[in-house]
Design a protein around this motif. Structure first.
Motif, PDB file in Angstrom:
ATOM      1  N   ILE A  22      -8.774 -47.924 -19.365  1.00 14.34           N
ATOM      2  CA  ILE A  22      -9.993 -47.706 -20.153  1.00 14.34           C
ATOM      3  C   ILE A  22     -10.871 -48.950 -20.089  1.00 14.34           C
ATOM      4  N   SER A  23     -10.265 -50.132 -20.241  1.00 12.34           N
ATOM      5  CA  SER A  23     -11.029 -51.385 -20.164  1.00 12.34           C
ATOM      6  C   SER A  23     -11.727 -51.514 -18.814  1.00 12.34           C
ATOM      7  N   HIS A  24     -11.014 -51.151 -17.760  1.00 18.01           N
ATOM      8  CA  HIS A  24     -11.602 -51.180 -16.415  1.00 18.01           C
ATOM      9  C   HIS A  24     -12.823 -50.269 -16.346  1.00 18.01           C
ATOM     10  N   HIS A  25     -12.697 -49.052 -16.851  1.00 14.72           N
ATOM     11  CA  HIS A  25     -13.813 -48.109 -16.795  1.00 14.72           C
ATOM     12  C   HIS A  25     -15.017 -48.607 -17.589  1.00 14.72           C
ATOM     13  N   TYR A  26     -14.763 -49.167 -18.773  1.00 14.63           N
ATOM     14  CA  TYR A  26     -15.865 -49.742 -19.556  1.00 14.63           C
ATOM     15  C   TYR A  26     -16.532 -50.888 -18.804  1.00 14.63           C
ATOM     16  N   ARG A  27     -15.746 -51.710 -18.126  1.00 13.05           N
ATOM     17  CA  ARG A  27     -16.313 -52.822 -17.362  1.00 13.05           C
ATOM     18  C   ARG A  27     -17.187 -52.315 -16.224  1.00 13.05           C
ATOM     19  N   VAL A  28     -16.729 -51.291 -15.519  1.00 15.42           N
ATOM     20  CA  VAL A  28     -17.522 -50.720 -14.428  1.00 15.42           C
ATOM     21  C   VAL A  28     -18.855 -50.183 -14.959  1.00 15.42           C
ATOM     22  N   LEU A  29     -18.817 -49.498 -16.089  1.00 17.35           N
ATOM     23  CA  LEU A  29     -20.055 -48.972 -16.681  1.00 17.35           C
ATOM     24  C   LEU A  29     -21.011 -50.104 -17.067  1.00 17.35           C
ATOM     25  N   ARG A  30     -20.457 -51.162 -17.649  1.00 18.12           N
ATOM     26  CA  ARG A  30     -21.284 -52.312 -18.059  1.00 18.12           C
ATOM     27  C   ARG A  30     -21.857 -53.025 -16.843  1.00 18.12           C
ATOM     28  N   GLU A  31     -21.027 -53.272 -15.842  1.00 23.22           N
ATOM     29  CA  GLU A  31     -21.485 -53.989 -14.645  1.00 23.22           C
ATOM     30  C   GLU A  31     -22.468 -53.173 -13.816  1.00 23.22           C
ATOM     31  N   ALA A  32     -22.436 -51.859 -13.953  1.00 25.64           N
ATOM     32  CA  ALA A  32     -23.404 -50.996 -13.268  1.00 25.64           C
ATOM     33  C   ALA A  32     -24.751 -50.996 -14.000  1.00 25.64           C
ATOM     34  N   GLY A  33     -24.757 -51.504 -15.223  1.00 23.09           N
ATOM     35  CA  GLY A  33     -25.995 -51.543 -15.997  1.00 23.09           C
ATOM     36  C   GLY A  33     -26.190 -50.349 -16.906  1.00 23.09           C
ATOM     37  N   LEU A  34     -25.156 -49.531 -17.060  1.00 25.36           N
ATOM     38  CA  LEU A  34     -25.263 -48.330 -17.891  1.00 25.36           C
ATOM     39  C   LEU A  34     -25.079 -48.617 -19.377  1.00 25.36           C
TER      40      LEU A  34
END
Length: 127
Positions: free
Chosen positions: A57-69
């Protein structure tokens, strides 16, 4: 003391990166849940119904944040997440509503589990 985690600036948000982040079913589910809330929400609250490990879950949140979402604010052990509505609307008008609004998704698309055609005996076939 609350602090905002690093994220790309508005002008650095890239459509390909945004769409790649949303292509994952878990991240799409997270985004739809966050989108349904108008106020910032605790990451743990959104992730409670998703059956993956906390590190995933932490990984998925990081991907969303780093994508700018999303924007994530760390407040002690809590992580508060919000969608970057304004930034995304400026960069890609209508994109969030088109992807995240359940009423706009055709019923057949919701039931589809694997949109890619499968190869059988050297031929492509629909499911």
């Amino acid at each position: 003391m609350a602090r905002q985690l690093p994220q790309p600036g508005r002008d650095s948000i890239n459509l390909v990166t945004v769409l790649a982040a949303l292509a994952d079913p878990v991240r799409l589910t997270l985004m739809r849940s966050i989108y349904a809330h108008s106020d910032p929400i605790d990451c743990a609250t959104i992730a409670a119904g998703i059956e993956v490990t906390p590190p995933t879950i932490s990984h998925h949140y990081r991907v969303l944040r780093e994508a700018g979402l999303t924007t994530t604010t760390a407040d002690g052990r809590r992580r508060i997440v919000t969608i970057r509505h304004d930034d995304l609307e400026v960069r890609f008008p209508g994109l969030l509503a088109a992807i995240l609004t359940p009423e706009l998704i055709p019923p057949a698309a919701e039931a589809e589990t694997d949109p890619a055609p499968r190869a059988r005996h050297g031929r492509l076939s629909a499911h």
